[in-house]
Design an enzyme around this catalytic site. Structure first.
Site, PDB file in Angstrom:
ATOM      1  N   SER A  51     -15.849  11.339  16.174  1.00 52.34           N
ATOM      2  CA  SER A  51     -16.250  10.054  16.757  1.00 52.34           C
ATOM      3  C   SER A  51     -17.541   9.599  16.082  1.00 52.34           C
ATOM      4  O   SER A  51     -18.264  10.423  15.490  1.00 52.34           O
ATOM      5  CB  SER A  51     -16.514  10.258  18.256  1.00 52.34           C
ATOM      6  OG  SER A  51     -17.146   9.140  18.822  1.00 52.34           O
ATOM      7  N   TYR A  57     -20.013  14.747  25.442  1.00 50.32           N
ATOM      8  CA  TYR A  57     -18.993  14.215  24.526  1.00 50.32           C
ATOM      9  C   TYR A  57     -19.507  14.273  23.089  1.00 50.32           C
ATOM     10  O   TYR A  57     -18.807  14.746  22.188  1.00 50.32           O
ATOM     11  CB  TYR A  57     -18.659  12.773  24.926  1.00 50.32           C
ATOM     12  CG  TYR A  57     -17.616  12.103  24.054  1.00 50.32           C
ATOM     13  CD1 TYR A  57     -16.279  12.445  24.147  1.00 50.32           C
ATOM     14  CD2 TYR A  57     -17.979  11.115  23.128  1.00 50.32           C
ATOM     15  CE1 TYR A  57     -15.317  11.825  23.349  1.00 50.32           C
ATOM     16  CE2 TYR A  57     -17.037  10.485  22.332  1.00 50.32           C
ATOM     17  CZ  TYR A  57     -15.704  10.845  22.441  1.00 50.32           C
ATOM     18  OH  TYR A  57     -14.758  10.231  21.646  1.00 50.32           O
TER      19      TYR A  57
HETATM   20  N1  LIG Z   1     -11.377   4.810  21.807  1.00 52.96           N
HETATM   21  C1  LIG Z   1     -12.523   5.052  21.190  1.00 52.96           C
HETATM   22  O1  LIG Z   1     -13.438   4.202  21.206  1.00 52.96           O
HETATM   23  C2  LIG Z   1     -12.748   6.331  20.431  1.00 52.96           C
HETATM   24  C3  LIG Z   1     -13.888   6.399  19.615  1.00 52.96           C
HETATM   25  C4  LIG Z   1     -14.135   7.565  18.908  1.00 52.96           C
HETATM   26  C5  LIG Z   1     -13.266   8.645  19.003  1.00 52.96           C
HETATM   27  N2  LIG Z   1     -12.160   8.558  19.807  1.00 52.96           N
HETATM   28  C6  LIG Z   1     -11.287   9.743  19.881  1.00 52.96           C
HETATM   29  O2  LIG Z   1      -9.986   9.391  19.508  1.00 52.96           O
HETATM   30  C7  LIG Z   1      -9.051  10.236  20.177  1.00 52.96           C
HETATM   31  C8  LIG Z   1      -7.998   9.394  20.862  1.00 52.96           C
HETATM   32  O3  LIG Z   1      -8.635   8.583  21.840  1.00 52.96           O
HETATM   33  P1  LIG Z   1      -8.017   7.211  22.388  1.00 52.96           P
HETATM   34  O4  LIG Z   1      -9.110   6.225  22.399  1.00 52.96           O
HETATM   35  O5  LIG Z   1      -6.745   6.896  21.725  1.00 52.96           O
HETATM   36  O6  LIG Z   1      -7.798   7.643  23.931  1.00 52.96           O
HETATM   37  P2  LIG Z   1      -6.557   7.484  24.927  1.00 52.96           P
HETATM   38  O7  LIG Z   1      -7.081   7.890  26.263  1.00 52.96           O
HETATM   39  O8  LIG Z   1      -5.933   6.138  24.776  1.00 52.96           O
HETATM   40  O9  LIG Z   1      -5.511   8.566  24.373  1.00 52.96           O
HETATM   41  C9  LIG Z   1      -5.766   9.941  24.427  1.00 52.96           C
HETATM   42  C10 LIG Z   1      -4.448  10.680  24.622  1.00 52.96           C
HETATM   43  O10 LIG Z   1      -4.738  12.094  24.647  1.00 52.96           O
HETATM   44  C11 LIG Z   1      -4.025  12.672  25.723  1.00 52.96           C
HETATM   45  N3  LIG Z   1      -4.683  13.876  26.199  1.00 52.96           N
HETATM   46  C12 LIG Z   1      -5.838  13.973  26.910  1.00 52.96           C
HETATM   47  N4  LIG Z   1      -6.076  15.245  27.224  1.00 52.96           N
HETATM   48  C13 LIG Z   1      -5.061  15.976  26.701  1.00 52.96           C
HETATM   49  C14 LIG Z   1      -4.743  17.358  26.702  1.00 52.96           C
HETATM   50  N5  LIG Z   1      -5.525  18.243  27.345  1.00 52.96           N
HETATM   51  N6  LIG Z   1      -3.628  17.770  26.048  1.00 52.96           N
HETATM   52  C15 LIG Z   1      -2.820  16.866  25.443  1.00 52.96           C
HETATM   53  N7  LIG Z   1      -3.059  15.549  25.423  1.00 52.96           N
HETATM   54  C16 LIG Z   1      -4.168  15.108  26.047  1.00 52.96           C
HETATM   55  C17 LIG Z   1      -4.003  11.588  26.800  1.00 52.96           C
HETATM   56  O11 LIG Z   1      -2.979  11.830  27.770  1.00 52.96           O
HETATM   57  C18 LIG Z   1      -3.783  10.345  25.971  1.00 52.96           C
HETATM   58  O12 LIG Z   1      -2.393  10.061  25.800  1.00 52.96           O
HETATM   59  C19 LIG Z   1      -9.877  11.111  21.127  1.00 52.96           C
HETATM   60  O13 LIG Z   1     -10.122  12.356  20.533  1.00 52.96           O
HETATM   61  C20 LIG Z   1     -11.167  10.323  21.275  1.00 52.96           C
HETATM   62  O14 LIG Z   1     -12.261  11.137  21.614  1.00 52.96           O
HETATM   63  C21 LIG Z   1     -11.884   7.424  20.525  1.00 52.96           C
END
Ligand SMILES: NC(=O)c1ccc[n+]([C@@H]2O[C@H](COP(=O)([O-])OP(=O)(O)OC[C@H]3O[C@@H](n4cnc5c(N)ncnc54)[C@H](O)[C@@H]3O)[C@@H](O)[C@H]2O)c1
Length: 282
Positions: free
Chosen positions: A152, A165
């Protein structure tokens, strides 16, 4: 940014096998769908059955063969069974995307030991379990490949309202950089992807700790992500571009690039900005 030759090119993924964890929503879903569009076989996992089924249906509509598995990435045994099913079903893995992750808003003093364990188990150990389960067979097959780990922008520059986080995402960055050096000899590239503010369901799923009206703070958080308007589809395209270019670190969205550069050339200024940014989530 370091750059070297990668064996995997993603413009044409016909006959290639892509694994995506957390494929039921957001970035994971869009990476899966883009890979489906480019001809890949997909192995998807999530704990969100409905979301994963939606992704699988949309991928099949794009012509992909899809294997799905309910896997909690914090559970090593369940990840091992998923890897076994993937190799049994498709015979190989070319791209492993350790995407599943969870957020938590809160300063250190508001974050409990239980919160820390939950984040560490999913955000760090989920990536470790994914690598442990898939890498030995990928290496043994000798055809190279690529690993993408979701860190991230908060893994590039710490934020005092994302303390735990940030710590987990710094860990993913460090793990990815070391792994990249180790796997180079096996023709397997490793990229740490560092997105900025991406409009996904993460704003709804993230626990919010500390004082203040939680509902109000969540509304503000969701609205700022919506206003920023950077879509997970765009992230997916940039992730595959980073794989093509075999990037070690791939900041995604302008704010992530800025945080990457500032944290290296002007750390005090970067910390000042991060402190101001944290005010918005209070
Ligand atoms: N959205 C943002 O702004 C952002 C920014 C930086 C990094 N990220 C990272 O990107 C990745 C995806 O995030 P996103 O924004 O698409 O979030 P999201 O919540 O839309 O999707 C995350 C998915 O991971 C699944 N998940 C959560 N815990 C789990 C587990 N224990 N086992 C299996 N699946 C699990 C959830 O059910 C969900 O479908 C994450 O690692 C997040 O930290 C997101």
């Amino acid at each position: 940014m370091p750059r070297s030759r990668s064996r995997l090119k993603t413009a044409d993924l016909i006959g290639r096998v892509v694994v995506v964890t957390g494929a039921g929503s957001g970035i994971g879903r869009e990476v899966a769908l883009l890979c489906a569009q480019r001809g890949a076989y997909l192995a998807l996992c999530d704990i969100n059955d409905a979301g994963m089924a939606d992704t699988a249906e949309a991928a099949r509509a794009r012509g992909a063969q899809v294997l799905t598995s309910r896997v909690d990435v914090s559970d090593a045994e369940s990840m091992t069974r998923f890897a076994q099913a993937t190799f049994d079903g498709f015979g190989r893995v070319d791209l492993l995307v350790n995407n599943a992750g969870v957020g938590l808003v809160g300063g250190f003093l508001d974050t409990s030991a239980k919160d820390w364990q939950w984040l560490i188990d999913i955000n760090i150990m989920g990536v470790v379990h994914g690598c442990n389960a898939f890498l030995p067979t990928m290496i043994e097959s000798g055809h190279g490949g690529h690993v993408v780990n979701l860190s991230s922008a908060a893994g590039l520059l710490a934020n005092p309202q994302l303390t735990a986080y940030s710590a987990t995402k710094f860990a993913v960055l460090g793990l990815s950089e070391a792994l990249r050096m180790e796997l180079k000899a096996h023709g397997i590239g490793v990229t740490a992807v560092c997105p900025g503010i991406i409009n996904t369901a993460i704003t709804q799923n993230t626990p919010i700790r500390g004082d203040g009206d939680g509902d109000e703070r969540r509304k503000r958080l969701a609205s700022s992500y919506q206003k920023r308007g950077y879509t997970p589809e765009r992230v997916a395209r940039n992730i595959l571009l980073a794989v093509d270019r075999n990037r070690a670190v791939a900041p995604i969205a302008a704010e992530a690039h800025l945080m990457y550069v500032l944290s290296r050339v002007a750390p005090p200024l970067a910390r000042w900005i991060a402190t101001r940014m944290a005010e918005f989530s209070k």
